[in-house]
Design a protein around this motif. Structure first.
Motif, PDB file in Angstrom:
ATOM      1  N   PRO A 252       0.827  -1.210   0.000  1.00 37.02           N
ATOM      2  CA  PRO A 252       0.000   0.000   0.000  1.00 37.02           C
ATOM      3  C   PRO A 252       0.862   1.262   0.000  1.00 37.02           C
ATOM      4  O   PRO A 252       1.976   1.268   0.521  1.00 37.02           O
ATOM      5  N   HIS A 253       0.323   2.310  -0.562  1.00 35.58           N
ATOM      6  CA  HIS A 253       0.972   3.611  -0.472  1.00 35.58           C
ATOM      7  C   HIS A 253       0.756   4.231   0.895  1.00 35.58           C
ATOM      8  O   HIS A 253       1.596   4.985   1.388  1.00 35.58           O
ATOM      9  N   VAL A 254      -0.407   3.908   1.494  1.00 28.82           N
ATOM     10  CA  VAL A 254      -0.801   4.483   2.789  1.00 28.82           C
ATOM     11  C   VAL A 254      -1.339   3.366   3.670  1.00 28.82           C
ATOM     12  O   VAL A 254      -2.097   2.505   3.204  1.00 28.82           O
ATOM     13  N   ALA A 268       1.355  -3.001   9.773  1.00 31.77           N
ATOM     14  CA  ALA A 268       1.136  -1.878   8.852  1.00 31.77           C
ATOM     15  C   ALA A 268       2.454  -1.369   8.286  1.00 31.77           C
ATOM     16  O   ALA A 268       2.588  -1.146   7.075  1.00 31.77           O
ATOM     17  N   LEU A 269       3.452  -1.184   9.155  1.00 31.19           N
ATOM     18  CA  LEU A 269       4.745  -0.679   8.690  1.00 31.19           C
ATOM     19  C   LEU A 269       5.446  -1.691   7.794  1.00 31.19           C
ATOM     20  O   LEU A 269       6.124  -1.313   6.831  1.00 31.19           O
ATOM     21  N   LEU A 275       8.762   4.672   0.613  1.00 32.04           N
ATOM     22  CA  LEU A 275       8.248   6.035   0.606  1.00 32.04           C
ATOM     23  C   LEU A 275       6.774   6.101   1.013  1.00 32.04           C
ATOM     24  O   LEU A 275       6.115   7.122   0.823  1.00 32.04           O
ATOM     25  N   GLY A 276       6.276   5.010   1.604  1.00 29.82           N
ATOM     26  CA  GLY A 276       4.884   4.980   2.029  1.00 29.82           C
ATOM     27  C   GLY A 276       4.634   5.858   3.238  1.00 29.82           C
ATOM     28  O   GLY A 276       5.549   6.261   3.961  1.00 29.82           O
ATOM     29  N   LEU A 300      10.028   5.725   5.160  1.00 33.33           N
ATOM     30  CA  LEU A 300       8.601   5.772   5.460  1.00 33.33           C
ATOM     31  C   LEU A 300       8.280   7.012   6.294  1.00 33.33           C
ATOM     32  O   LEU A 300       9.122   7.507   7.034  1.00 33.33           O
ATOM     33  N   SER A 301       7.059   7.477   6.201  1.00 35.02           N
ATOM     34  CA  SER A 301       6.592   8.597   7.011  1.00 35.02           C
ATOM     35  C   SER A 301       5.572   8.077   8.018  1.00 35.02           C
ATOM     36  O   SER A 301       4.667   7.325   7.649  1.00 35.02           O
TER      37      SER A 301
END
Length: 360
Positions: A252-254, A268-269, A275-276, A300-301
């Motif tokens: 996933p992107h998000v 999730a992480l 770059l998600g 990741l952010s």
């Protein structure tokens, strides 16, 4: 007024008669039409929130009508149909004047820092700053959960993660805020993957547009992440992947975690594409572990999201008025005040699918 009253953390509350609230200077008293039963209410009831002092009345999301206005409140009148965010800003600090009341250092929260909306009436402080007009055409069931779950999911996806059309969003935990995120992701042109241990929650997620579902029962975080990435890969082959992913098995992107568990945060992480963006909405009862080496290596952010200011509600209400989303379809139960004590205590054994609302 009748209200649900908690006098000891973790003990079944009582429905009692309490003094009718008055409108202090700058504040308003609201006659409650409907109010929500949220997982955050359970966290406070269980003693997980340090700022909650006994005794208190829970409830932090509601729709109702103004019954009284305090001195100095302008632009509002008795009888108007309104709601308010669960984070009420002071209206005067730099954050509030910049439209970021959800992080106001002087914030108040109904049901947490003062008596909330599981009652016939609730107070809104700094009313001129925090009240939101609710159109008469919107059903109460569609508005009752806006103050917390739907508004939190909306800001988390639109403003914090900045979800773009064609992206894939994985939602971990499909309670009220998670299901709201699934619905909103679709409205934003993204595709949602719903992750939950409840078959009923996953069925409801599918009914509101989830493009894929994962049941993590019995799986490790690594295995859950692999399942999510596999679903994301299938969606990519269907041609819905937004430009930019370079993974052999795209993720996933998000991701959005709405449960507040270390293992779902880890999953999730682990599932995110390089770059998600991960948005953390769920509240933790203890400090979670975080995969910092992975966050660094994949750039990741990790973004927090804590409600939404009253100033941002018009864009959300427009989605309801145009029919792009209907939070009311998530409402599966309506309770009376007398039903609430047992329903709150039952949340220690898990949450029923969908959203419950209370009619005082």
């Amino acid at each position: 007024m009748r209200a649900v009253h908690i006098t000891a953390f973790g003990e079944v509350p009582q429905v009692v008669d309490l003094p009718t609230p008055t409108a202090a200077a700058g504040g308003a008293v609201i006659d409650v039409e409907l109010t929500g039963l949220c997982r955050s209410d359970f966290h406070a009831f269980a003693g997980h929130d340090d700022g909650v002092l006994l005794p208190y009345v829970p409830g932090h999301e509601f729709v109702g009508r103004i019954s009284a206005l305090g001195a100095g409140v302008t632009g509002w009148s008795v009888g108007q149909r309104v709601t308010a965010p669960f984070v009420c800003g002071c209206g005067n600090c730099d954050w509030c004047t910049a439209g970021e009341s959800q992080i106001c250092p002087n914030q108040t929260q109904p049901g947490f820092t003062y008596d909330g909306s599981w009652a016939e009436q609730v107070v809104v402080p700094a009313a001129s700053h925090n009240l939101v007009v609710v159109p008469e055409s919107l059903p109460g069931a569609s508005v009752a959960s806006l103050g917390c779950r739907f508004a939190t999911a909306f800001r988390a996806l639109r403003d914090r993660a900045q979800v773009r059309r064609g992206e894939i969003v994985a939602v971990f935990g499909c309670g009220g805020v998670g299901l709201s995120a699934v619905m909103l992701a679709q409205a934003m042109g993204a595709r949602a993957i719903a992750v939950d241990v409840s078959p009923g929650a996953l069925e409801l997620a599918r009914s509101i547009g989830a493009a894929g579902c994962v049941n993590p029962t019995g799986l490790s975080p690594e295995e859950v992440a692999a399942e999510v990435r596999a679903v994301a890969s299938d969606l990519t082959r269907e041609g819905v992947q937004a430009p930019g992913s370079q993974s052999a098995l795209p993720g996933p992107h998000v991701t959005l975690e709405a449960l507040g568990r270390s293992e779902t945060l880890e999953a999730a992480l682990r599932s995110l594409d390089p770059l998600g963006r991960h948005v953390q909405v769920g509240l933790f009862a203890e400090v979670p572990r975080t995969l910092i080496p992975r966050v660094v290596a994949l750039e990741l952010s990790i973004l927090g999201s804590h409600g939404m200011a009253a100033a941002d509600y018009p864009a959300l209400l427009d989605l309801l008025l145009t029919g792009a989303v209907d939070p009311g379809v998530l409402v599966t139960r309506e309770l009376g005040l007398d039903d609430v004590p047992d329903a709150l205590a039952a949340m220690s054994r898990g949450t029923q699918p969908g959203v419950a609302v209370i009619r005082p």
